[in-house]
Write an enzyme that holds these catalytic residues in place. Structure first.
Site, PDB file in Angstrom:
ATOM      1  CB  SER A 150     -15.749   2.800  -7.660  1.00  0.00           C
ATOM      2  OG  SER A 150     -15.320   3.902  -6.888  1.00  0.00           O
ATOM      3  CD  GLU A 152      -3.029  -0.694   0.014  1.00  0.00           C
ATOM      4  OE1 GLU A 152      -3.089  -0.387  -1.208  1.00  0.00           O
ATOM      5  OE2 GLU A 152      -3.528  -1.732   0.455  1.00  0.00           O
ATOM      6  CG  HIS A 153      -0.198   4.865   0.402  1.00  0.00           C
ATOM      7  ND1 HIS A 153      -0.591   6.100  -0.048  1.00  0.00           N
ATOM      8  CD2 HIS A 153      -1.303   4.296   0.963  1.00  0.00           C
ATOM      9  CE1 HIS A 153      -1.866   6.289   0.258  1.00  0.00           C
ATOM     10  NE2 HIS A 153      -2.324   5.207   0.860  1.00  0.00           N
ATOM     11  CG  ASP A 163       0.479   2.897  -6.585  1.00  0.00           C
ATOM     12  OD1 ASP A 163       0.686   3.740  -5.679  1.00  0.00           O
ATOM     13  OD2 ASP A 163      -0.618   2.791  -7.184  1.00  0.00           O
ATOM     14  CD  GLU A 175      -8.233   8.232 -10.332  1.00  0.00           C
ATOM     15  OE1 GLU A 175      -8.560   7.258 -11.045  1.00  0.00           O
ATOM     16  OE2 GLU A 175      -8.394   8.263  -9.111  1.00  0.00           O
ATOM     17  CG  LEU A 200     -13.454  -2.455  -2.622  1.00  0.00           C
ATOM     18  CD1 LEU A 200     -14.748  -3.259  -2.550  1.00  0.00           C
ATOM     19  CD2 LEU A 200     -12.271  -3.334  -2.208  1.00  0.00           C
ATOM     20  CE1 TYR A 259      -3.373   7.258  -2.646  1.00  0.00           C
ATOM     21  CE2 TYR A 259      -2.540   9.192  -3.815  1.00  0.00           C
ATOM     22  CZ  TYR A 259      -2.653   7.818  -3.701  1.00  0.00           C
ATOM     23  OH  TYR A 259      -2.045   6.997  -4.629  1.00  0.00           O
ATOM     24  CG  ASP A 274      -6.226   1.683  -7.839  1.00  0.00           C
ATOM     25  OD1 ASP A 274      -5.531   0.858  -7.229  1.00  0.00           O
ATOM     26  OD2 ASP A 274      -6.651   2.734  -7.323  1.00  0.00           O
TER      27      ASP A 274
HETATM   28  C1  GLA Z   1      -5.265   4.300  -4.230  1.00  0.00           C
HETATM   29  C2  GLA Z   1      -4.496   4.755  -5.466  1.00  0.00           C
HETATM   30  C3  GLA Z   1      -3.411   3.739  -5.828  1.00  0.00           C
HETATM   31  C4  GLA Z   1      -2.540   3.425  -4.617  1.00  0.00           C
HETATM   32  C5  GLA Z   1      -3.380   3.097  -3.400  1.00  0.00           C
HETATM   33  C6  GLA Z   1      -2.561   2.941  -2.154  1.00  0.00           C
HETATM   34  O1  GLA Z   1      -5.973   3.135  -4.533  1.00  0.00           O
HETATM   35  O2  GLA Z   1      -5.365   4.921  -6.557  1.00  0.00           O
HETATM   36  O3  GLA Z   1      -2.661   4.215  -6.909  1.00  0.00           O
HETATM   37  O4  GLA Z   1      -1.643   4.475  -4.368  1.00  0.00           O
HETATM   38  O5  GLA Z   1      -4.368   4.081  -3.164  1.00  0.00           O
HETATM   39  O6  GLA Z   1      -1.795   1.788  -2.218  1.00  0.00           O
END
Ligand code: GLA
Length: 384
Positions: A126, A33-34, A36, A159, A124, A220, A171
Site C-alpha cells: 500500500s 523475498e528479502h 531486493d 521511503e 501488498l 524487518y 515494490d
Molecule cells: C517489503 C519491502 C521490499 C522487500 C520485501 C521483502 O515489501 O518494501 O523492498 O524487501 O519487503 O521481500
C-alpha cells in the site's frame, strides 16, 4: 477497485477543481523475498488493487493533501517543505514531494487527494502504491517525467530517507513497471527485467491472514541487519561479495561457523531464495507449473524456518491450502510477520478454493480472512 468517478467527485467537491487522476497499483510477490536489498532477484506482479491520486493546482502556495481512507487533510507550505517525516500517513506523499524537490523541481501549490483499496499493512505494498501515484501526480504539475526505473529509485528514497523505512526497490519498481497478465523477474542490481506471462488458466488468489505487517517495524530491520552481518563475514574472506547476491551456499559451508547462528540462517534463506527465484521464472516461462509450485513451497519453508519471517497464522494459511483442489503453489508474500499469502490456483477452481480456504482459516483462528481472486495488472498510469 474504487470507482474513479466517485473519487473525481470527492476531489471536485472538496477543492472545487477538476483533478487529473493517477493510479499506482499494489503488488504481490510470487517469489524472491528479502532479496531486493541484497541486490538479488524478485518476481512480483502488479495487482488490481491500487491507490488513486487526484491533483489540481492552487494559487495560494499551499500543498494540501487529503486521504479519503483516513478522512483527514494536512496542509504544508510549498516554500518550506518538512525535512523529515512525522510518523503520519502524509509522510508517504510528502516524502515523494520532498525527494523530488531535492532533485530540483519547484512545486507550486496543489491539492492532492488519495484513495487506496490496497489493504493497509497486508504486505501488498500500500505504501509504494501511494508513493508512485503521488509521484506521477506531482510530476504532472511541473510537466516532468522520469524513466520507470529512475522514478522507482526516487520513490524508494522517499521511503528510506523521509519515512524512515529501509525497504528495497521491489515494490516501487513493480508498481511503476507492472504489465497486465505478467509477472516480472527483476534483477535488483541492474534493474533489468524479464517478463514472465502468467498463463490464462492460473489465478492469483491472495489470502489475508488479517495479521498486520509493517516494514517500518523492528523485525524487518533486524532481519536485514542479520543477513548483512553474514555478508560481511563472507566479504572478509572474499572481498568480491559486497552483497549476498554475490555469495554462494559454498561460502556458508566455509565460513558459516564464523557467523552468529541467526545470521547464518538468514543468509541461507537469501542465497537459496535467489537461486529459487531465477529457477521459478524459468519454470514459469516453460509452463512447468508443478515446478513453480514446488519452488514456492520451498521458498515458504525457507522464509519461515531460516528467515523466521512468517507467523503462526501465515504458516497455517499456507498449510491449509495444500490439499485443496486446484492449488499450484502457496507461500507468504511480502515483508513478512503477517500479511497475505499468495496462491497460484487453477482459474476454474479458484472460487471454490477461496471459499474453502477462508472457511478452514476461520474455523482454526476464529478470524474471517479476506480472500481475493486477483489478476496481474499494468503499472502506474494516468486515468483519462
Ligand atoms: C517489503 C519491502 C521490499 C522487500 C520485501 C521483502 O515489501 O518494501 O523492498 O524487501 O519487503 O521481500
Amino acid at each position: 477497485m474504487h470507482d474513479p468517478a466517485a473519487f473525481r467527485s470527492i476531489h471536485k467537491t472538496r477543492y472545487n477543481a477538476e483533478p487529473a487522476i493517477f493510479v499506482g497499483p499494489g503488488r504481490v510477490n510470487l517469489i524472491g523475498e528479502h532479496t531486493d536489498y541484497a541486490e538479488g532477484f524478485v518476481m512480483p506482479a502488479a495487482i488490481n488493487f491500487a491507490c488513486l491520486a487526484g491533483i489540481s493546482p492552487r494559487n495560494d502556495g499551499k500543498i494540501v493533501i487529503y486521504s479519503e481512507n483516513y478522512g483527514e487533510e494536512r496542509t504544508f507550505d510549498s516554500a518550506a517543505l518538512p525535512p523529515h517525516g512525522s510518523k503520519h500517513w502524509s509522510d508517504y506523499p510528502m516524502g515523494v514531494v520532498s525527494i523530488l524537490a531535492g532533485e530540483g523541481h519547484k512545486f507550486p501549490g496543489f491539492s492532492l487527494s488519495l484513495w487506496g483499496d490496497v489493504p493497509l499493512g497486508s504486505g501488498l505494498s500500500s505504501s509504494a502504491a501511494i508513493e508512485v501515484a503521488t509521484a506521477l501526480a506531482v510530476l504532472s504539475v511541473v510537466g516532468a517525467s522520469y524513466p520507470g526505473p529512475v522514478l522507482a529509485r526516487l520513490c524508494q528514497r522517499a521511503e528510506n530517507e523521509f519515512v524512515g523505512a529501509n525497504c528495497g526497490i521491489m515494490d516501487q519498481f513493480i508498481s511503476l513497471n507492472g504489465k497486465e497478465n505478467h509477472s516480472l523477474l527483476l534483477d535488483c542490481r541492474s534493474l533489468e527485467f524479464k517478463l514472465a506471462p502468467i498463463p490464462d488458466h492460473v489465478a492469483l488468489v491472495i489470502a489475508n491472514t488479517m495479521v498486520k505487517h509493517s516494514v517500518a517495524g523492528g523485525d524487518y530491520k533486524t532481519r536485514r541487519a542479520e543477513s548483512e552481518a553474514a555478508c560481511a563475514v563472507i566479504a572478509s574472506h572474499r572481498p568480491g561479495v559486497p552483497f549476498l547476491r554475490d555469495a554462494t551456499l559454498e561460502d556458508l559451508d566455509k565460513w558459516g561457523h564464523e557467523m552468529a547462528p541467526k545470521s547464518l540462517m538468514r543468509a541461507r534463506h537469501v542465497i537459496s531464495e535467489n537461486l529459487r527465484t531465477v529457477a521459478c521464472c524459468d519454470a514459469l516461462l516453460r509452463g512447468e507449473m508443478a515446478e513453480v509450485g514446488r519452488l514456492m513451497a520451498e521458498a515458504h519453508t525457507s522464509y519461515s524456518k531460516d528467515f523466521e519471517g512468517s507467523c503462526v497464522e501465515a504458516d497455517a494459511m499456507v498449510a491449509l491450502a495444500q490439499d485443496l483442489p486446484g492449488l499450484i503453489g502457496a507461500r507468504l508474500t511480502g515483508g513478512g510477520f503477517g500479511g497475505c499469502t499468495v496462491n497460484l490456483v487453477e482459474q476454474a477452481q479458484a472460487p471454490a478454493f477461496a471459499e474453502a480456504l477462508g472457511a478452514r482459516y476461520a474455523a482454526q483462528f476464529n478470524i474471517v480472512p479476506e480472500i481475493h481472486i486477483c489478476h496481474a495488472s499494468g503499472g502506474a498510469h494516468r486515468l483519462e
